[in-house]
Write an enzyme that holds these catalytic residues in place. Sequence first.
Site, PDB file in Angstrom:
ATOM      1  N   ASN A 144      14.539  92.229 -27.431  1.00 26.60           N
ATOM      2  CA  ASN A 144      15.301  91.260 -28.370  1.00 26.60           C
ATOM      3  C   ASN A 144      14.560  91.113 -29.316  1.00 26.60           C
ATOM      4  OD1 ASN A 144      16.601  89.292 -29.475  1.00 26.60           O
ATOM      5  ND2 ASN A 144      17.343  88.283 -27.643  1.00 26.60           N
TER       6      ASN A 144
ATOM      7  N   HIS B 185      23.991  92.567 -31.490  1.00 20.58           N
ATOM      8  CA  HIS B 185      22.614  91.883 -31.451  1.00 20.58           C
ATOM      9  C   HIS B 185      22.475  92.402 -29.745  1.00 20.58           C
ATOM     10  CE1 HIS B 185      19.194  89.470 -30.914  1.00 20.58           C
ATOM     11  NE2 HIS B 185      19.928  88.753 -29.860  1.00 20.58           N
TER      12      HIS B 185
ATOM     13  N   CYS C 173      19.134  84.765 -33.866  1.00 20.27           N
ATOM     14  CA  CYS C 173      19.703  86.069 -33.744  1.00 20.27           C
ATOM     15  C   CYS C 173      20.831  86.793 -34.709  1.00 20.27           C
ATOM     16  CB  CYS C 173      20.129  86.468 -32.093  1.00 20.27           C
ATOM     17  SG  CYS C 173      18.789  85.716 -31.155  1.00 20.27           S
TER      18      CYS C 173
HETATM   19  O1  UT7 Z   1      19.263  86.506 -28.267  1.00 20.76           O
HETATM   20  C1  UT7 Z   1      19.689  85.284 -28.079  1.00 20.76           C
HETATM   21  C2  UT7 Z   1      20.720  84.570 -26.981  1.00 20.76           C
HETATM   22  N1  UT7 Z   1      19.966  85.307 -25.776  1.00 20.76           N
HETATM   23  C3  UT7 Z   1      20.476  85.814 -24.823  1.00 20.76           C
HETATM   24  O2  UT7 Z   1      21.678  86.126 -25.293  1.00 20.76           O
HETATM   25  C4  UT7 Z   1      19.840  85.871 -23.541  1.00 20.76           C
HETATM   26  C5  UT7 Z   1      21.216  85.592 -22.353  1.00 20.76           C
HETATM   27  N2  UT7 Z   1      20.527  85.637 -21.112  1.00 20.76           N
HETATM   28  C6  UT7 Z   1      20.264  86.783 -20.464  1.00 20.76           C
HETATM   29  O3  UT7 Z   1      20.028  87.951 -21.011  1.00 20.76           O
HETATM   30  C7  UT7 Z   1      19.758  86.580 -18.852  1.00 20.76           C
HETATM   31  O4  UT7 Z   1      20.304  85.465 -18.407  1.00 20.76           O
HETATM   32  C8  UT7 Z   1      18.258  86.757 -18.702  1.00 20.76           C
HETATM   33  C9  UT7 Z   1      18.061  88.115 -18.637  1.00 20.76           C
HETATM   34  C10 UT7 Z   1      17.650  85.818 -19.375  1.00 20.76           C
HETATM   35  C11 UT7 Z   1      18.135  86.480 -17.141  1.00 20.76           C
HETATM   36  O5  UT7 Z   1      18.931  87.230 -16.188  1.00 20.76           O
HETATM   37  P1  UT7 Z   1      19.806  86.554 -15.167  1.00 20.76           P
HETATM   38  O6  UT7 Z   1      20.510  87.421 -14.502  1.00 20.76           O
HETATM   39  O7  UT7 Z   1      20.774  85.346 -15.690  1.00 20.76           O
HETATM   40  O8  UT7 Z   1      18.783  85.820 -14.130  1.00 20.76           O
HETATM   41  P2  UT7 Z   1      18.518  84.234 -13.863  1.00 20.76           P
HETATM   42  O9  UT7 Z   1      17.849  83.533 -14.805  1.00 20.76           O
HETATM   43  O10 UT7 Z   1      19.916  83.786 -13.243  1.00 20.76           O
HETATM   44  O11 UT7 Z   1      17.360  84.328 -12.826  1.00 20.76           O
HETATM   45  C12 UT7 Z   1      17.804  85.047 -11.556  1.00 20.76           C
HETATM   46  C13 UT7 Z   1      16.693  85.261 -10.613  1.00 20.76           C
HETATM   47  C14 UT7 Z   1      15.715  83.939 -10.551  1.00 20.76           C
HETATM   48  O12 UT7 Z   1      15.401  83.681  -9.282  1.00 20.76           O
HETATM   49  P3  UT7 Z   1      15.919  82.932  -8.139  1.00 20.76           P
HETATM   50  O13 UT7 Z   1      16.078  81.596  -8.498  1.00 20.76           O
HETATM   51  O14 UT7 Z   1      17.274  83.656  -7.986  1.00 20.76           O
HETATM   52  O15 UT7 Z   1      15.160  83.126  -6.941  1.00 20.76           O
HETATM   53  C15 UT7 Z   1      14.751  83.823 -11.485  1.00 20.76           C
HETATM   54  O16 UT7 Z   1      13.658  83.219 -11.242  1.00 20.76           O
HETATM   55  O17 UT7 Z   1      15.659  85.941 -11.413  1.00 20.76           O
HETATM   56  C16 UT7 Z   1      14.222  85.192 -11.416  1.00 20.76           C
HETATM   57  N3  UT7 Z   1      13.660  85.946 -12.460  1.00 20.76           N
HETATM   58  C17 UT7 Z   1      12.831  86.970 -12.501  1.00 20.76           C
HETATM   59  N4  UT7 Z   1      12.254  87.699 -11.724  1.00 20.76           N
HETATM   60  C18 UT7 Z   1      11.514  88.946 -11.938  1.00 20.76           C
HETATM   61  C19 UT7 Z   1      13.635  85.429 -13.764  1.00 20.76           C
HETATM   62  N5  UT7 Z   1      13.010  86.110 -14.721  1.00 20.76           N
HETATM   63  C20 UT7 Z   1      12.589  87.011 -14.044  1.00 20.76           C
HETATM   64  C21 UT7 Z   1      11.707  88.230 -14.154  1.00 20.76           C
HETATM   65  N6  UT7 Z   1      11.069  89.004 -13.214  1.00 20.76           N
HETATM   66  N7  UT7 Z   1      11.127  88.425 -15.534  1.00 20.76           N
END
Ligand code: UT7
Length: 325
Positions: free
Chosen positions: A282, A252, A113
């Site tokens: 992204n 980014h 990125c």
């Molecule tokens: O570009 C290069 C660098 N990349 C980034 O900067 C990405 C950085 N990370 C992020 O933007 C975030 O971590 C994400 C958007 C990827 C995820 O958001 P989060 O708030 O960190 O969510 P999480 O991974 O902690 O997941 C929270 C919950 C989980 O469920 P439980 O375990 O709490 O029941 C996931 O299974 O959200 C669930 N989940 C979803 N639910 C509905 C994960 N993806 C989805 C989804 N729809 N698409």
Amino acid sequence: MKKVGVLGVGKYLPEKVLTNADLEKMVDTTDEWITSRTGIKERRLASSLEATSDLAINAAKEALDDAGMKPEDLDLIIIATITPDMQFPSTACFVQQGLGASKAVCFDISAACAGFVYAIACAQQFIARGAYKNALVVGAEKMSSITDWQDRGTCVLFGDGAGAAVLGEVKSGGILSTCLGSNGLKTDLLKLPGGGSRYPATHKTIDERLHYLQMEGNEVFKLAVNIMTEAAREALKSAGLDFIDVDMAIPHQANKRIISALAKKVGLSDEKVYLNIERYGNMSSASTATALCEAVKDGKIKKGDIVLLDAFGAGLVWGACIIKW
Ligand code: UT7
């Protein structure tokens, strides 16, 4: 040393739009979750006939037009991409072929990125030292080709597109500073394991879905704000400036919450931060590249403005760049 600036910008986004509603039919997700957690509403998808170089060529043509240049004027082409057309030859050589940029030296940069910022920093060196006169730098990605469409944790995040800039000598202003960094201790956080020399393609690697992007989103998220803040601070310091001097920040576009936290931390108001994540998701190296193009074309960047490019991604790598427009 010559002063180096941006002489023209361009972008290309594939026509096909994939909305959050479309994704609701593909994986267990909701528009509400995607919007509130990431800020993304829709993204673009390249067709099966379009490779990364095709996206890059379209963006490059617009940037060349904007700079009033022809492909034959280019001495250097750098493509920043993690989704090259092929392992080799470089996507830059395919772009050279497509443009007819016969005299350009061509290579790719793999800095995920942050790739567009890395490419700018690299091209600047060649031009500033007089090795080359005109350079094309492009951030181009077909992220859909490495997205696991069964993994709701990642497939909702990414999109395809390309942004380009022509760099050359300017009389005043231009690139004031760049700050690049890498932390190879964090290679595991974001990667595409299959298809390289570590795990060449086999039936097993395909069955294990190793040819798709894998990310520990949460861990990356925790590091992102601090990394981007420090990269920007260092680049501004090298230019003798501070956050208060920034007229337009082009961060980014990984997550709207990361961008908001960064802006809040360094005191940048909403109108000084360019966002296109809502429309495109992204796009890795193409995110800052298209955002820069749009900000310029929309009149949000004017002559004399101080522009901050700030990106981070897989590696981990990061890069910030200060440009006086
Ligand atoms: O570009 C290069 C660098 N990349 C980034 O900067 C990405 C950085 N990370 C992020 O933007 C975030 O971590 C994400 C958007 C990827 C995820 O958001 P989060 O708030 O960190 O969510 P999480 O991974 O902690 O997941 C929270 C919950 C989980 O469920 P439980 O375990 O709490 O029941 C996931 O299974 O959200 C669930 N989940 C979803 N639910 C509905 C994960 N993806 C989805 C989804 N729809 N698409």
